[in-house]
Design a protein around this motif. Structure first.
Motif, PDB file in Angstrom:
ATOM      1  N   PHE A  94      10.576  13.596   6.405  1.00 35.48           N
ATOM      2  CA  PHE A  94       9.175  13.944   6.161  1.00 35.48           C
ATOM      3  C   PHE A  94       8.898  15.417   6.457  1.00 35.48           C
ATOM      4  O   PHE A  94       7.972  15.997   5.882  1.00 35.48           O
ATOM      5  N   ALA A  95       9.680  16.004   7.355  1.00 30.48           N
ATOM      6  CA  ALA A  95       9.486  17.422   7.663  1.00 30.48           C
ATOM      7  C   ALA A  95      10.050  18.328   6.576  1.00 30.48           C
ATOM      8  O   ALA A  95       9.544  19.440   6.369  1.00 30.48           O
ATOM      9  N   THR A  96      11.079  17.888   5.881  1.00 33.64           N
ATOM     10  CA  THR A  96      11.742  18.741   4.892  1.00 33.64           C
ATOM     11  C   THR A  96      11.370  18.364   3.451  1.00 33.64           C
ATOM     12  O   THR A  96      10.955  19.225   2.670  1.00 33.64           O
ATOM     13  N   VAL A  97      11.530  17.093   3.099  1.00 33.34           N
ATOM     14  CA  VAL A  97      11.207  16.639   1.732  1.00 33.34           C
ATOM     15  C   VAL A  97      10.299  15.411   1.827  1.00 33.34           C
ATOM     16  O   VAL A  97      10.731  14.283   1.591  1.00 33.34           O
ATOM     17  N   PRO A  98       9.015  15.599   2.164  1.00 34.46           N
ATOM     18  CA  PRO A  98       8.137  14.450   2.420  1.00 34.46           C
ATOM     19  C   PRO A  98       7.933  13.546   1.208  1.00 34.46           C
ATOM     20  O   PRO A  98       7.890  12.317   1.346  1.00 34.46           O
TER      21      PRO A  98
ATOM     22  N   ALA B 218       0.829  -1.207   0.000  1.00 38.01           N
ATOM     23  CA  ALA B 218       0.000   0.000   0.000  1.00 38.01           C
ATOM     24  C   ALA B 218       0.863   1.256   0.000  1.00 38.01           C
ATOM     25  O   ALA B 218       0.484   2.281  -0.588  1.00 38.01           O
ATOM     26  N   GLY B 219       2.034   1.189   0.646  1.00 38.14           N
ATOM     27  CA  GLY B 219       2.928   2.338   0.674  1.00 38.14           C
ATOM     28  C   GLY B 219       3.380   2.764  -0.715  1.00 38.14           C
ATOM     29  O   GLY B 219       3.618   3.958  -0.955  1.00 38.14           O
ATOM     30  N   VAL B 220       3.491   1.810  -1.643  1.00 35.13           N
ATOM     31  CA  VAL B 220       3.881   2.149  -3.020  1.00 35.13           C
ATOM     32  C   VAL B 220       2.800   3.009  -3.670  1.00 35.13           C
ATOM     33  O   VAL B 220       3.089   4.000  -4.348  1.00 35.13           O
ATOM     34  N   VAL B 221       1.529   2.637  -3.449  1.00 34.59           N
ATOM     35  CA  VAL B 221       0.427   3.419  -4.012  1.00 34.59           C
ATOM     36  C   VAL B 221       0.386   4.813  -3.384  1.00 34.59           C
ATOM     37  O   VAL B 221       0.220   5.820  -4.075  1.00 34.59           O
ATOM     38  N   LEU B 222       0.555   4.881  -2.070  1.00 36.04           N
ATOM     39  CA  LEU B 222       0.490   6.170  -1.380  1.00 36.04           C
ATOM     40  C   LEU B 222       1.580   7.111  -1.876  1.00 36.04           C
ATOM     41  O   LEU B 222       1.318   8.285  -2.181  1.00 36.04           O
ATOM     42  N   ALA B 223       2.810   6.608  -1.918  1.00 36.55           N
ATOM     43  CA  ALA B 223       3.919   7.459  -2.358  1.00 36.55           C
ATOM     44  C   ALA B 223       3.716   7.907  -3.806  1.00 36.55           C
ATOM     45  O   ALA B 223       4.034   9.048  -4.168  1.00 36.55           O
TER      46      ALA B 223
ATOM     47  N   VAL C 131       9.946  13.039  -1.442  1.00 35.91           N
ATOM     48  CA  VAL C 131      11.170  12.277  -1.726  1.00 35.91           C
ATOM     49  C   VAL C 131      11.369  11.178  -0.678  1.00 35.91           C
ATOM     50  O   VAL C 131      11.718  10.035  -1.007  1.00 35.91           O
ATOM     51  N   THR C 132      11.116  11.501   0.580  1.00 35.56           N
ATOM     52  CA  THR C 132      11.268  10.512   1.643  1.00 35.56           C
ATOM     53  C   THR C 132      10.287   9.360   1.456  1.00 35.56           C
ATOM     54  O   THR C 132      10.648   8.179   1.608  1.00 35.56           O
ATOM     55  N   GLY C 133       9.038   9.679   1.139  1.00 41.28           N
ATOM     56  CA  GLY C 133       8.038   8.640   0.922  1.00 41.28           C
ATOM     57  C   GLY C 133       8.383   7.742  -0.247  1.00 41.28           C
ATOM     58  O   GLY C 133       8.256   6.517  -0.169  1.00 41.28           O
ATOM     59  N   ILE C 134       8.831   8.339  -1.354  1.00 37.41           N
ATOM     60  CA  ILE C 134       9.211   7.546  -2.527  1.00 37.41           C
ATOM     61  C   ILE C 134      10.406   6.656  -2.206  1.00 37.41           C
ATOM     62  O   ILE C 134      10.459   5.476  -2.589  1.00 37.41           O
TER      63      ILE C 134
ATOM     64  N   ALA D 104      14.194   6.554  13.058  1.00 34.45           N
ATOM     65  CA  ALA D 104      13.045   7.430  13.308  1.00 34.45           C
ATOM     66  C   ALA D 104      13.429   8.898  13.158  1.00 34.45           C
ATOM     67  O   ALA D 104      12.660   9.697  12.596  1.00 34.45           O
ATOM     68  N   LEU D 105      14.617   9.260  13.634  1.00 35.09           N
ATOM     69  CA  LEU D 105      15.064  10.654  13.500  1.00 35.09           C
ATOM     70  C   LEU D 105      15.273  11.025  12.035  1.00 35.09           C
ATOM     71  O   LEU D 105      14.879  12.122  11.596  1.00 35.09           O
ATOM     72  N   VAL D 106      15.890  10.120  11.273  1.00 40.48           N
ATOM     73  CA  VAL D 106      16.120  10.388   9.855  1.00 40.48           C
ATOM     74  C   VAL D 106      14.792  10.553   9.121  1.00 40.48           C
ATOM     75  O   VAL D 106      14.607  11.470   8.313  1.00 40.48           O
ATOM     76  N   LEU D 107      13.837   9.666   9.425  1.00 33.67           N
ATOM     77  CA  LEU D 107      12.531   9.741   8.761  1.00 33.67           C
ATOM     78  C   LEU D 107      11.781  11.010   9.163  1.00 33.67           C
ATOM     79  O   LEU D 107      11.123  11.645   8.333  1.00 33.67           O
ATOM     80  N   ALA D 108      11.871  11.371  10.443  1.00 33.81           N
ATOM     81  CA  ALA D 108      11.193  12.583  10.901  1.00 33.81           C
ATOM     82  C   ALA D 108      11.734  13.813  10.187  1.00 33.81           C
ATOM     83  O   ALA D 108      10.964  14.669   9.727  1.00 33.81           O
ATOM     84  N   VAL D 109      13.057  13.902  10.070  1.00 33.68           N
ATOM     85  CA  VAL D 109      13.660  15.039   9.364  1.00 33.68           C
ATOM     86  C   VAL D 109      13.281  15.002   7.879  1.00 33.68           C
ATOM     87  O   VAL D 109      12.960  16.032   7.274  1.00 33.68           O
TER      88      VAL D 109
END
Length: 263
Positions: free
Chosen positions: A222-226, A155-160, A228-231, A215-220
């Protein structure tokens, strides 16, 4: 003597009530997972595709949380397993299929056999994946891996893709979009091994440094380049069975001390 018996009865009733309350806690997370999936279906019909994607993402978070909470409070049960699968079928079967269909068909009501087939393929593969997972629980299996792509990861592939390529996904003339649905769907029922991250969120992890760093890397991210991070997350996990064998030799360059801290 009667007073002592009464006190013990009251204490036992309180302890029993607490145990029942604790045992229902994971089911509340599962219920939240199902609610988010159901809400995603409703908003997809109204054309709010990005909102639907966010709701399915929230379902992923609740799906991870209910398993972690169940292990934490010792409330893992056959009922919880079946309830979780039913919720997953709504959130990661029906919801992504309808999200992809409404986006792909641009809300048109005319007959669309190609979209019907592709999105039903997703739903069927998700149902088969969940049924196979429930009926082939092997205590001796390697818990670090799933057989077949887990439905939240698919499902994450569809969301991104909705966030990254949403404008290009609209319209039936772009047949390449069907690959975003068909490839993860077929991987769900494949025998390809995908890494399981359940051990990372286990409450018994003695050294949670790896999950904290991630978690810290993902938080940063999603906060800066959501987008790109999701993809990177979604497609990185999709191609992980191919990429990991290619990248794993680079792990020899990492110092042993760092590996011990992160594992």
């Amino acid at each position: 003597m009667r007073r002592t018996t009464t006190v013990e009865f009251v204490r036992g009733s309180v302890r029993g009530s607490r145990r029942r309350a604790v045992s229902t806690l994971p089911s509340l997370f599962t219920l939240a997972n199902m609610f988010c999936g159901f809400a995603a279906i409703l908003v997809s019909i109204r054309g709010a595709h990005e909102t639907a994607a966010v709701l399915i993402g929230a379902s992923v978070v609740f799906d991870i949380a209910d398993g972690a909470v169940a292990r934490l409070v010792g409330a893992v049960s056959p009922f919880g397993l079946q309830f979780d699968s039913l919720a997953d079928l709504v959130s990661f079967g029906l919801a992504p299929a309808l999200l992809a269909f409404t986006l792909f068909s641009e809300g048109r009501d005319e007959y669309d056999p190609l979209g019907w087939i592709a999105c039903f393929l997703w739903l069927a593969c998700a149902a088969i994946r969940l049924a196979r997972f429930n009926t082939t629980v092997d205590p001796t299996a390697d818990k670090r891996y799933f057989i077949g792509m887990p439905s939240p990861g698919a499902a994450g592939v569809v969301l991104a893709s909705v966030f990254a390529f949403g404008d290009q996904m609209q319209g039936r003339d772009r047949l390449w979009v069907l690959l975003i649905v068909a490839v993860p769907a077929l991987l769900m029922v494949s025998t390809v091994r995908f890494r399981s991250f359940r051990s990372l969120v286990s409450p018994r992890s003695g050294r949670p440094y790896g999950i904290i760093a991630a978690a810290l890397v993902l938080a940063v991210g999603f906060a800066t380049v959501p987008v790109v991070t999701g993809i990177a997350m979604a497609y990185g996990y999709l191609f992980a069975p191919v990429l990991v064998p290619l990248v794993s030799p680079l792990g020899r360059l990492v110092p042993t001390r760092v590996k011990e801290l992160l594992t």
